[in-house]
Design a protein around this motif. Structure first.
Motif, PDB file in Angstrom:
ATOM      1  N   VAL A 134       0.867  -1.177   0.000  1.00 19.63           N
ATOM      2  CA  VAL A 134       0.000   0.000   0.000  1.00 19.63           C
ATOM      3  C   VAL A 134       0.900   1.221   0.000  1.00 19.63           C
ATOM      4  CG1 VAL A 134      -1.775   1.279   1.247  1.00 19.63           C
ATOM      5  CG2 VAL A 134      -1.834  -1.209   1.229  1.00 19.63           C
ATOM      6  N   LEU A 135       0.583   2.165  -0.882  1.00 21.00           N
ATOM      7  CA  LEU A 135       1.365   3.385  -1.040  1.00 21.00           C
ATOM      8  C   LEU A 135       0.444   4.589  -0.875  1.00 21.00           C
ATOM      9  CD1 LEU A 135       4.053   4.212  -3.534  1.00 21.00           C
ATOM     10  CD2 LEU A 135       1.972   5.556  -3.671  1.00 21.00           C
ATOM     11  N   THR A 136       0.879   5.597  -0.112  1.00 19.87           N
ATOM     12  CA  THR A 136       0.057   6.788   0.061  1.00 19.87           C
ATOM     13  C   THR A 136       0.550   7.915  -0.826  1.00 19.87           C
ATOM     14  OG1 THR A 136       1.360   7.632   1.925  1.00 19.87           O
ATOM     15  CG2 THR A 136      -0.513   6.207   2.453  1.00 19.87           C
ATOM     16  N   ASN A 137      -0.399   8.657  -1.379  1.00 24.28           N
ATOM     17  CA  ASN A 137      -0.141   9.845  -2.199  1.00 24.28           C
ATOM     18  C   ASN A 137      -0.785  11.028  -1.498  1.00 24.28           C
ATOM     19  OD1 ASN A 137       1.197   8.695  -4.570  1.00 24.28           O
ATOM     20  ND2 ASN A 137      -0.740   7.661  -4.908  1.00 24.28           N
ATOM     21  N   GLN A 138       0.029  11.845  -0.845  1.00 24.59           N
ATOM     22  CA  GLN A 138      -0.490  12.929  -0.027  1.00 24.59           C
ATOM     23  C   GLN A 138      -1.162  14.026  -0.851  1.00 24.59           C
ATOM     24  OE1 GLN A 138       2.297  15.032   2.568  1.00 24.59           O
ATOM     25  NE2 GLN A 138       0.839  14.697   4.221  1.00 24.59           N
ATOM     26  N   ALA A 139      -0.581  14.402  -1.980  1.00 24.45           N
ATOM     27  CA  ALA A 139      -1.131  15.507  -2.770  1.00 24.45           C
ATOM     28  C   ALA A 139      -2.441  15.159  -3.470  1.00 24.45           C
ATOM     29  CB  ALA A 139      -0.106  15.991  -3.791  1.00 24.45           C
ATOM     30  N   THR A 140      -2.670  13.878  -3.730  1.00 21.45           N
ATOM     31  CA  THR A 140      -3.910  13.471  -4.393  1.00 21.45           C
ATOM     32  C   THR A 140      -4.843  12.706  -3.450  1.00 21.45           C
ATOM     33  OG1 THR A 140      -2.666  11.613  -5.352  1.00 21.45           O
ATOM     34  CG2 THR A 140      -3.076  13.499  -6.772  1.00 21.45           C
ATOM     35  N   ASN A 141      -4.545  12.755  -2.140  1.00 24.21           N
ATOM     36  CA  ASN A 141      -5.442  12.220  -1.108  1.00 24.21           C
ATOM     37  C   ASN A 141      -5.863  10.774  -1.363  1.00 24.21           C
ATOM     38  OD1 ASN A 141      -5.498  14.736   0.284  1.00 24.21           O
ATOM     39  ND2 ASN A 141      -6.938  15.486  -1.251  1.00 24.21           N
ATOM     40  N   SER A 142      -4.868   9.899  -1.540  1.00 21.19           N
ATOM     41  CA  SER A 142      -5.216   8.508  -1.838  1.00 21.19           C
ATOM     42  C   SER A 142      -4.188   7.529  -1.296  1.00 21.19           C
ATOM     43  CB  SER A 142      -5.328   8.308  -3.358  1.00 21.19           C
ATOM     44  OG  SER A 142      -4.092   8.560  -3.981  1.00 21.19           O
ATOM     45  N   ALA A 143      -4.660   6.311  -1.100  1.00 18.99           N
ATOM     46  CA  ALA A 143      -3.802   5.163  -0.816  1.00 18.99           C
ATOM     47  C   ALA A 143      -4.077   4.163  -1.932  1.00 18.99           C
ATOM     48  CB  ALA A 143      -4.112   4.558   0.542  1.00 18.99           C
ATOM     49  N   ILE A 144      -3.015   3.676  -2.553  1.00 19.22           N
ATOM     50  CA  ILE A 144      -3.139   2.779  -3.702  1.00 19.22           C
ATOM     51  C   ILE A 144      -2.618   1.402  -3.305  1.00 19.22           C
ATOM     52  CG2 ILE A 144      -2.474   2.403  -6.111  1.00 19.22           C
ATOM     53  CD1 ILE A 144      -4.104   4.963  -5.705  1.00 19.22           C
ATOM     54  N   ILE A 145      -3.350   0.366  -3.714  1.00 19.36           N
ATOM     55  CA  ILE A 145      -2.972  -1.006  -3.378  1.00 19.36           C
ATOM     56  C   ILE A 145      -2.379  -1.684  -4.614  1.00 19.36           C
ATOM     57  CG2 ILE A 145      -3.781  -3.240  -2.524  1.00 19.36           C
ATOM     58  CD1 ILE A 145      -6.092  -1.604  -1.170  1.00 19.36           C
ATOM     59  N   PHE A 146      -1.196  -2.264  -4.437  1.00 17.87           N
ATOM     60  CA  PHE A 146      -0.511  -2.997  -5.498  1.00 17.87           C
ATOM     61  C   PHE A 146      -0.374  -4.451  -5.076  1.00 17.87           C
ATOM     62  CE2 PHE A 146       1.010   1.324  -5.896  1.00 17.87           C
ATOM     63  CZ  PHE A 146       1.089   1.540  -7.260  1.00 17.87           C
ATOM     64  N   LYS A 147      -0.471  -5.362  -6.045  1.00 16.74           N
ATOM     65  CA  LYS A 147      -0.134  -6.764  -5.811  1.00 16.74           C
ATOM     66  C   LYS A 147       1.370  -6.881  -6.005  1.00 16.74           C
ATOM     67  CE  LYS A 147      -1.292 -11.449  -7.008  1.00 16.74           C
ATOM     68  NZ  LYS A 147      -2.122 -12.356  -7.784  1.00 16.74           N
ATOM     69  N   ARG A 148       2.036  -7.655  -5.158  1.00 18.66           N
ATOM     70  CA  ARG A 148       3.490  -7.798  -5.201  1.00 18.66           C
ATOM     71  C   ARG A 148       3.873  -9.240  -5.495  1.00 18.66           C
ATOM     72  NH1 ARG A 148       7.244  -9.359  -1.494  1.00 18.66           N
ATOM     73  NH2 ARG A 148       9.310  -8.548  -1.860  1.00 18.66           N
ATOM     74  N   ASP A 149       4.697  -9.439  -6.517  1.00 16.18           N
ATOM     75  CA  ASP A 149       5.226 -10.763  -6.823  1.00 16.18           C
ATOM     76  C   ASP A 149       6.237 -11.109  -5.731  1.00 16.18           C
ATOM     77  OD1 ASP A 149       7.296 -12.679  -7.912  1.00 16.18           O
ATOM     78  OD2 ASP A 149       5.882 -12.681  -9.588  1.00 16.18           O
ATOM     79  N   GLN A 150       6.025 -12.183  -5.016  1.00 18.44           N
ATOM     80  CA  GLN A 150       6.871 -12.533  -3.877  1.00 18.44           C
ATOM     81  C   GLN A 150       8.266 -12.995  -4.279  1.00 18.44           C
ATOM     82  OE1 GLN A 150       3.534 -14.901  -2.033  1.00 18.44           O
ATOM     83  NE2 GLN A 150       4.438 -13.969  -0.212  1.00 18.44           N
ATOM     84  N   ILE A 151       8.458 -13.375  -5.516  1.00 18.68           N
ATOM     85  CA  ILE A 151       9.780 -13.807  -5.969  1.00 18.68           C
ATOM     86  C   ILE A 151      10.572 -12.634  -6.542  1.00 18.68           C
ATOM     87  CG2 ILE A 151      11.038 -15.286  -7.595  1.00 18.68           C
ATOM     88  CD1 ILE A 151       8.690 -17.296  -7.260  1.00 18.68           C
ATOM     89  N   THR A 152       9.947 -11.875  -7.442  1.00 16.57           N
ATOM     90  CA  THR A 152      10.667 -10.785  -8.112  1.00 16.57           C
ATOM     91  C   THR A 152      10.511  -9.435  -7.410  1.00 16.57           C
ATOM     92  OG1 THR A 152       8.814 -10.162  -9.539  1.00 16.57           O
ATOM     93  CG2 THR A 152      10.319 -11.912 -10.335  1.00 16.57           C
ATOM     94  N   GLY A 153       9.445  -9.295  -6.605  1.00 17.86           N
ATOM     95  CA  GLY A 153       9.166  -8.012  -5.962  1.00 17.86           C
ATOM     96  C   GLY A 153       8.451  -7.027  -6.865  1.00 17.86           C
ATOM     97  N   MET A 154       8.188  -7.408  -8.103  1.00 15.05           N
ATOM     98  CA  MET A 154       7.534  -6.503  -9.051  1.00 15.05           C
ATOM     99  C   MET A 154       6.104  -6.225  -8.616  1.00 15.05           C
ATOM    100  SD  MET A 154      10.063  -5.953 -10.957  1.00 15.05           S
ATOM    101  CE  MET A 154       9.470  -5.085 -12.366  1.00 15.05           C
ATOM    102  N   LEU A 155       5.645  -5.016  -8.909  1.00 18.57           N
ATOM    103  CA  LEU A 155       4.326  -4.562  -8.489  1.00 18.57           C
ATOM    104  C   LEU A 155       3.357  -4.480  -9.652  1.00 18.57           C
ATOM    105  CD1 LEU A 155       5.504  -1.623  -6.229  1.00 18.57           C
ATOM    106  CD2 LEU A 155       4.875  -3.937  -5.498  1.00 18.57           C
ATOM    107  N   THR A 156       2.090  -4.813  -9.380  1.00 12.58           N
ATOM    108  CA  THR A 156       1.009  -4.693 -10.352  1.00 12.58           C
ATOM    109  C   THR A 156      -0.130  -3.943  -9.679  1.00 12.58           C
ATOM    110  OG1 THR A 156       1.601  -6.829 -11.299  1.00 12.58           O
ATOM    111  CG2 THR A 156      -0.584  -5.953 -11.836  1.00 12.58           C
TER     112      THR A 156
END
Length: 79
Positions: A37-59
């Protein structure tokens, strides 16, 4: 996104991942390592990403939480 050489610790650029907002402030990875979960203060949001547990890549999951001026996100273990 960076990768780390397991022997030397040297970091290598892999790719960029948009925060899908402005003013990225904080992020945390869930204890199982499946989501970030990543927060964006200027746009008032928290965004949820799926994380590949092997590569760490985010979707992006396309799940967004509207929240006024988020600053810190932290997963808390509950029993």
């Amino acid at each position: 996104m960076l990768s780390a050489d397991q022997k030397t610790g040297k970091l290598t650029f892999v790719e960029r991942q948009s925060s899908l907002g402005k003013g990225s402030r904080s992020f945390d990875i869930d204890p199982a390592g499946k989501f970030m979960v990543l927060t964006n203060q200027a746009t008032n949001s928290a965004i949820i990403f799926k994380r590949d547990q092997i590569t760490g890549m985010l979707t992006p999951t396309r799940q967004k939480i509207d929240i006024n001026k988020p600053s810190t996100v932290k997963f808390v273990k509950t029993d």
